[in-house]
Structures are given as C-alpha cells and as structure tokens.
Design an enzyme around this catalytic site. Sequence first.
Site, PDB file in Angstrom:
ATOM      1  N   LYS A   1       0.027  -7.006  -5.699  1.00  0.00           N
ATOM      2  CA  LYS A   1      -0.674  -7.366  -4.463  1.00  0.00           C
ATOM      3  C   LYS A   1      -1.794  -8.374  -4.754  1.00  0.00           C
ATOM      4  O   LYS A   1      -1.968  -9.354  -4.038  1.00  0.00           O
ATOM      5  CB  LYS A   1      -1.248  -6.103  -3.794  1.00  0.00           C
ATOM      6  CG  LYS A   1      -0.151  -5.214  -3.201  1.00  0.00           C
ATOM      7  CD  LYS A   1      -0.659  -3.837  -2.789  1.00  0.00           C
ATOM      8  CE  LYS A   1       0.492  -2.928  -2.394  1.00  0.00           C
ATOM      9  NZ  LYS A   1       0.088  -1.551  -2.096  1.00  0.00           N
TER      10      LYS A   1
ATOM     11  N   GLN B   1      -4.917   2.355  -2.915  1.00  0.00           N
ATOM     12  CA  GLN B   1      -3.537   2.573  -3.365  1.00  0.00           C
ATOM     13  C   GLN B   1      -3.200   4.066  -3.404  1.00  0.00           C
ATOM     14  O   GLN B   1      -3.906   4.862  -4.009  1.00  0.00           O
ATOM     15  CB  GLN B   1      -3.351   1.934  -4.765  1.00  0.00           C
ATOM     16  CG  GLN B   1      -1.938   1.970  -5.286  1.00  0.00           C
ATOM     17  CD  GLN B   1      -0.957   1.144  -4.449  1.00  0.00           C
ATOM     18  OE1 GLN B   1      -1.261   0.048  -4.009  1.00  0.00           O
ATOM     19  NE2 GLN B   1       0.228   1.687  -4.224  1.00  0.00           N
TER      20      GLN B   1
ATOM     21  N   ASP C   1      -3.396  -1.828   5.665  1.00  0.00           N
ATOM     22  CA  ASP C   1      -2.192  -1.028   5.395  1.00  0.00           C
ATOM     23  C   ASP C   1      -1.669  -0.397   6.690  1.00  0.00           C
ATOM     24  O   ASP C   1      -0.548   0.098   6.729  1.00  0.00           O
ATOM     25  CB  ASP C   1      -2.517   0.105   4.399  1.00  0.00           C
ATOM     26  CG  ASP C   1      -2.042  -0.227   2.987  1.00  0.00           C
ATOM     27  OD1 ASP C   1      -1.162  -1.090   2.842  1.00  0.00           O
ATOM     28  OD2 ASP C   1      -2.564   0.399   2.035  1.00  0.00           O
TER      29      ASP C   1
END
Length: 291
Positions: A52, A96, A119
């Site tokens: 990412k 994460q 997200d």
Amino acid sequence: MKILDGKKISALIKEEISLEVKKIISNNGKRPHLSAILVGENGASQTYVNAKVKACEKVGFESTLIRLDNNITQEQLLEEINKININKNIDGLIVQLPLPESFDEDLITKSILPHKDVDGFHPLNIGNMVLNLPTFVSATPAGIIELLSRYNINTSGKHCVVLGRSNIVGTPMSILMSRKNNPGNATVTLAHSRTTNLKEICLSADILIVALGKANFITKDMIKPGACIIDVGITRVKSDFTKSGWKLVGDVNFKDVSEKCGYITPVPGGVGPMTIAMLLKNTLLASKSTF
Ligand code: NAP
C-alpha cells in the site's frame, strides 16, 4: 472465456490517479497523504502494508507508515489514532487488520474519524453505503464493482450469488450488487457456512463472487455455463514449481472452471490489485474532503 484482468485495470486506475495528483500539485494544491498503522510482526500484514505504501509513492501521494510494537496497549494505539485524526496534513488513515488478539478491532475501527476512514470500515461509512449515499466503500468490494464496470458486465436483473458474509467483503458486496446502480440491480443471494444447498445455488448464479478463504473450493460442476466468476480468495499453498516453495491460489479451481465460465478473475492478478487501486481512490477522495 475472458479474463478480467485486475492487474491491467488497476494500472490504468493508478495512472488516472497519478495524472490527477499532478494536476492538483500544478494548481498549488496539497499532495494526498495516507497514513497506515501496523501493529506487531504479522508477515502477511507487513506485505500488504508495504504494498500500500509503495502504491502511494507510485501515484505521487505522501505516505506515513507507523509501526507499533506487539506489546503496546490499546490505549497507546488509540492515542496514535487520535494524533492522526487531528493532524490536518493527513487525509486518510488505515489500521492494518487483523490486530493482535488483545485488541478490540471494532473499537479501533470506530475510533478513526469517518472522513479519514479510507478503508470504509467505520459503521457510519457502512451505513452510508447501505443507504446508497456518498461514502468510502471498502476497497475490495469497490474494486470488484469497478472491474465489472470497466468490462461492461451486465449485472441488471441477473442472479448474483455471493459466497461468504464477512464484514469486509461478502456482506458489503451483496449490498452493492443489489443497489439501484450500475453495476448493481442484481437479484442477490448471500451464502455462508450454514447454507444447505450451496451447489444448487451456485449453479443458478449468472455472477458468482467467492470470498471464503478455501483454496480451489469452486469446481466446474458448481457453475452455470457462461457465468461471470469473481474469485476474492487468497490462500498460500505449497508448490514444487516456485523458488519460494509456495504459491497463491484462489477459492476457485481456475483451470477447471475457466473451461466453462464466461469471465473469470485470476489469482493473483484479479481482485487483489483492484483492492489497492480503490484504497488510493478513496484517499484521493478524502484529500478533496468530498464527504
Ligand atoms: P472470512 O472473514 O474468513 O469469511 C469467510 C466466509 O466464508 C464466512 O462468511 C464463512 O461463513 C464462509 N464459509 C467458510 N467456509 C464455507 C463453506 N464451506 N461453505 C460456505 N461458506 C463458507 O473471510 P474474508 O475476510 O471475507 O476473506 C475471504 C477470502 O478473501 C480470504 O482468502 C482472504 O484472504 C481473501 N481476501 C482477499 C482480498 C483481496 O484483496 N483480494 C481482500 C480481503 C480478503 P460463516 O460466516 O458462516 O462462518
């Protein structure tokens, strides 16, 4: 059979984003900035986060990776999140997952400000998605919608079967496919481990989206001829043919199913690269304070 090439489409999307960043900078605008928090040493998580961060650099975003020790307390993690929440220079924040067991993932997800939650996991953003309001749609389902759209797959009035009901893939996917949108307007069945007549349901699917985490689970006797197959699964299996001794496979037995389906996403190179591209797209949206 046609391959839905996520690698190619995600490269196109990244190119589009990178052009937009250049335009922003040439107009004296601020470079989009994504911050990622990684707790602990989980190997797969490290790989995902690094990918990412690398993708951010490639499109011209600023990125910050905050690595925290396995032993930090939940309060310390919440403090880090709060620092980023109030930092005006940072547009998007991801933590994460999975977090080490001692953390309350729901609480952590809720502590990210919704307008920085690129997200799309915050309950407010999920609620907006369900109501078809502008929001950050979580990256994997958004990537699948984008792939269907770029390949002009007709979903309207079709029977879409989603296998798996996780909060990050299956459930949002089922909602997006049933919404009054294009792609969307499908008649959706959401199946899971308690579904009794799974094979029969799969056989009736015009579009089959599989997010189980069970390597090679779907075989050609389970699909309708000409169906569109989206394989979200990623499982590491041993291989005698790779240098590393392992390879990634999907939930769909690709070789078998590709003889019978109309469209299919490969693993790797299908849904995976689309997920990262959509995270970048969400970060760009966040930097424009769109919602
Ligand atoms: P998850 O949270 O483990 O959920 C798996 C789902 O599959 C659950 O709903 C479970 O049902 C269902 N299931 C398990 N065995 C089943 C069976 N035999 N028959 C029917 N349903 C069954 O998984 P996830 O987070 O959604 O991830 C799924 C896969 O996608 C994993 O391989 C993951 O690595 C991959 N993934 C890929 C990406 C990407 O970017 N490509 C992103 C996210 C995830 P119950 O709810 O009844 O337990």
